[in-house]
Write an enzyme that holds these catalytic residues in place. Structure first.
Site, PDB file in Angstrom:
ATOM      1  N   LYS A 123      -0.307  10.478   8.891  1.00 53.76           N
ATOM      2  CA  LYS A 123       0.730   9.561   9.395  1.00 53.76           C
ATOM      3  C   LYS A 123       1.104   9.864  10.836  1.00 53.76           C
ATOM      4  O   LYS A 123       1.357   8.958  11.614  1.00 53.76           O
ATOM      5  CB  LYS A 123       1.965   9.589   8.486  1.00 53.76           C
ATOM      6  CG  LYS A 123       1.607   9.109   7.087  1.00 53.76           C
ATOM      7  CD  LYS A 123       2.673   8.265   6.461  1.00 53.76           C
ATOM      8  CE  LYS A 123       2.072   7.417   5.352  1.00 53.76           C
ATOM      9  NZ  LYS A 123       2.761   7.493   4.090  1.00 53.76           N
ATOM     10  N   LYS A 133      -8.154   5.977  -1.651  1.00 52.99           N
ATOM     11  CA  LYS A 133      -7.316   5.693  -2.825  1.00 52.99           C
ATOM     12  C   LYS A 133      -6.685   4.299  -2.681  1.00 52.99           C
ATOM     13  O   LYS A 133      -6.485   3.804  -1.565  1.00 52.99           O
ATOM     14  CB  LYS A 133      -6.232   6.758  -2.990  1.00 52.99           C
ATOM     15  CG  LYS A 133      -5.177   6.717  -1.926  1.00 52.99           C
ATOM     16  CD  LYS A 133      -3.934   7.513  -2.296  1.00 52.99           C
ATOM     17  CE  LYS A 133      -2.874   7.326  -1.221  1.00 52.99           C
ATOM     18  NZ  LYS A 133      -1.598   7.881  -1.426  1.00 52.99           N
ATOM     19  N   LYS A 138      -0.290   1.384  -1.650  1.00 52.59           N
ATOM     20  CA  LYS A 138       0.663   0.281  -1.487  1.00 52.59           C
ATOM     21  C   LYS A 138       0.688  -0.219  -0.053  1.00 52.59           C
ATOM     22  O   LYS A 138       1.059  -1.356   0.202  1.00 52.59           O
ATOM     23  CB  LYS A 138       2.075   0.770  -1.851  1.00 52.59           C
ATOM     24  CG  LYS A 138       2.308   0.884  -3.330  1.00 52.59           C
ATOM     25  CD  LYS A 138       3.762   1.259  -3.596  1.00 52.59           C
ATOM     26  CE  LYS A 138       3.855   2.625  -4.209  1.00 52.59           C
ATOM     27  NZ  LYS A 138       5.088   3.330  -4.058  1.00 52.59           N
TER      28      LYS A 138
HETATM   29  P1  TYM Z   1       4.298   7.218  -4.458  1.00 50.04           P
HETATM   30  O1  TYM Z   1       5.394   6.205  -4.514  1.00 50.04           O
HETATM   31  O2  TYM Z   1       3.376   7.141  -3.281  1.00 50.04           O
HETATM   32  O3  TYM Z   1       3.423   7.181  -5.769  1.00 50.04           O
HETATM   33  C1  TYM Z   1       3.981   7.266  -7.066  1.00 50.04           C
HETATM   34  C2  TYM Z   1       3.006   7.939  -8.015  1.00 50.04           C
HETATM   35  O4  TYM Z   1       1.790   7.173  -8.105  1.00 50.04           O
HETATM   36  C3  TYM Z   1       0.671   8.032  -7.877  1.00 50.04           C
HETATM   37  N1  TYM Z   1      -0.394   7.248  -7.202  1.00 50.04           N
HETATM   38  C4  TYM Z   1      -1.651   7.149  -7.650  1.00 50.04           C
HETATM   39  N2  TYM Z   1      -2.269   7.669  -8.723  1.00 50.04           N
HETATM   40  C5  TYM Z   1      -3.576   7.360  -8.910  1.00 50.04           C
HETATM   41  N3  TYM Z   1      -4.289   6.566  -8.063  1.00 50.04           N
HETATM   42  C6  TYM Z   1      -3.704   6.025  -6.959  1.00 50.04           C
HETATM   43  N4  TYM Z   1      -4.409   5.238  -6.142  1.00 50.04           N
HETATM   44  C7  TYM Z   1      -2.330   6.313  -6.706  1.00 50.04           C
HETATM   45  N5  TYM Z   1      -1.456   5.960  -5.730  1.00 50.04           N
HETATM   46  C8  TYM Z   1      -0.273   6.545  -6.061  1.00 50.04           C
HETATM   47  C9  TYM Z   1       1.211   9.134  -6.974  1.00 50.04           C
HETATM   48  O5  TYM Z   1       0.409  10.294  -7.046  1.00 50.04           O
HETATM   49  C10 TYM Z   1       2.596   9.340  -7.547  1.00 50.04           C
HETATM   50  O6  TYM Z   1       2.569  10.229  -8.650  1.00 50.04           O
HETATM   51  N6  TYM Z   1       6.376  11.402  -2.620  1.00 50.04           N
HETATM   52  C11 TYM Z   1       6.256  10.630  -3.841  1.00 50.04           C
HETATM   53  C12 TYM Z   1       7.592  10.327  -4.492  1.00 50.04           C
HETATM   54  C13 TYM Z   1       8.394  11.523  -4.803  1.00 50.04           C
HETATM   55  C14 TYM Z   1       8.155  12.482  -5.843  1.00 50.04           C
HETATM   56  C15 TYM Z   1       9.212  13.412  -5.759  1.00 50.04           C
HETATM   57  C16 TYM Z   1       7.149  12.593  -6.820  1.00 50.04           C
HETATM   58  C17 TYM Z   1       9.534  11.905  -4.172  1.00 50.04           C
HETATM   59  N7  TYM Z   1      10.012  13.037  -4.740  1.00 50.04           N
HETATM   60  C18 TYM Z   1       9.297  14.490  -6.651  1.00 50.04           C
HETATM   61  C19 TYM Z   1       7.236  13.708  -7.703  1.00 50.04           C
HETATM   62  C20 TYM Z   1       8.296  14.607  -7.615  1.00 50.04           C
HETATM   63  C21 TYM Z   1       5.583   9.308  -3.515  1.00 50.04           C
HETATM   64  O7  TYM Z   1       5.720   8.805  -2.421  1.00 50.04           O
HETATM   65  O8  TYM Z   1       4.910   8.697  -4.559  1.00 50.04           O
END
Ligand code: TYM
Length: 330
Positions: A110, A195, A198
């Site tokens: 980023k 991957k 979003k």
């Molecule tokens: P985020 O919103 O990017 O994604 C949410 C969850 O979806 C999973 N994920 C995927 N899994 C498989 N294939 C994909 N293409 C794919 N894209 C997304 C992510 O691994 C995630 O589990 N930083 C985190 C949010 C967060 C968080 C936390 C998570 C904030 N605090 C504490 C766990 C614990 C995030 O932006 O996820």
């Protein structure tokens, strides 16, 4: 086990979010103590329109319940409604070397896009807030997709470092990452080396609430590999392997069974069958979402209850932390 995980409120939740994370959350809530939240503070690291952010936070709560999170079993809340994680994040930021944060892949990607001079501080601090989210609730297991593993590693390091410096306080949280076959990394439909994300163009991701025509069109247009064989080989055939994983997980058949079913058929019939499977399997989610959308007050109540429950846990840990590090407590 105490389980916690979060998801950002931006963009539509796609099948990667579902297969990599949310589907596992739904199962885990059956016999664990679960906390799931919408990470609106993390979303602020990208520019957000305030009105859209507010609406999509509620929308996403509706979506999570439609996808199977059960407020009677899980604590569902919005990250920013609990103040303690930002306080703990500050404290944790004093025991993490900047170099460790600069080495995080997500930050590197980023900040490269924006240039280090203009990348905001939140991008660098992002995993510290994530660690605070996790440690504050004394989490033992964190169900996440593969892309979050590095952030979890940092949380583990911070838990150990804090415990060492100030005495045993936090459990060292365990990453619960499914295998590739179980959805750890669902790939982009347009560029199956990356991957599904979003923040990428709409055709590269399939939303959990998309309408049937759009599902059929996106799957039909998904980029596949050269050759004709429908075999699972992520290194050489990432496109077809990705579609096989999706087929296998939504049909609850093993990859071997799906390979066998389409052994002598070409890519087109396989993709057509996958499109129809997804139309069928995603329909109940769409229906549930439409139904819940008319009950916004009910969703607000879920978030209010979630906030209460999460807050009391967070406050208890924070008191303990303040005491341990020598902050005044009156
Ligand atoms: P985020 O919103 O990017 O994604 C949410 C969850 O979806 C999973 N994920 C995927 N899994 C498989 N294939 C994909 N293409 C794919 N894209 C997304 C992510 O691994 C995630 O589990 N930083 C985190 C949010 C967060 C968080 C936390 C998570 C904030 N605090 C504490 C766990 C614990 C995030 O932006 O996820």
């Amino acid at each position: 086990m105490r389980i916690l995980s979060g998801i950002q409120p931006t963009g539509a939740y796609h099948i990667g979010n579902y297969l990599g994370a949310i589907r596992h959350w739904v199962k885990l809530q059956e016999d664990n103590e679960c906390f799931f939240f919408i990470a609106d503070l993390h979303a602020l690291t990208q520019p957000q329109d305030p009105k859209i952010l507010r609406n999509s936070t509620i929308e996403k709560a509706i979506e999570l319940v439609a996808l199977g999170l059960d407020p009677a079993r899980s604590t569902i809340f919005v990250q920013s409604q609990i103040k303690e994680p930002t306080e703990l994040a500050w404290i944790l930021s004093t025991i993490v070397p900047v170099g460790e944060l600069e080495r995080m892949t997500q930050y590197k990607e980023k900040s490269k896009k924006k240039g280090k001079e203009s990348a905001n501080m939140g991008l660098l601090n992002y995993p510290v807030l994530q660690a605070a989210d996790i440690l504050l609730y004394k989490t033992e297991g964190v169900p996440i997709g593969k892309d979050q593993v590095q952030h979890l590693e940092l949380s583990r390091n911070l838990a150990k470092r804090f415990n060492q410096k100030f005495g045993d306080t936090f459990p060292v949280p365990k990453a619960m990452v499914p295998s590739l076959e179980m959805g750890a990394k669902i790939l982009s439909l347009q560029d199956p080396k990356r991957k599904m994300s979003k923040s990428d163009p709409p055709d590269s991701q399939l939303g959990m609430l998309e309408d049937p025509d759009s599902i059929r069109r996106k799957i039909a247009n998904a980029v596949t590999d050269s050759g004709k064989q429908i075999v699972f080989n992520p290194a050489e055939k990432p496109g077809i392997s990705n579609l096989l994983v999706i087929f296998s997980l939504f049909s609850e058949q093993s990859i071997k069974e799906v390979e066998k079913k389409f052994q002598k058929k070409g890519y087109a019939p396989f993709k057509k069958a996958l499109g129809e499977l997804l139309v069928e399997k995603l329909e109940p989610f769409r229906k549930k979402y439409e139904e819940l959308k008319r009950r916004e007050l009910y969703i607000q109540e879920i978030l209010r209850q979630g906030q209460k429950k999460a807050q009391s846990t967070a406050q208890n840990t924070m008191e303990e932390v303040r005491e341990k590090i020598g902050l005044l407590s009156f």
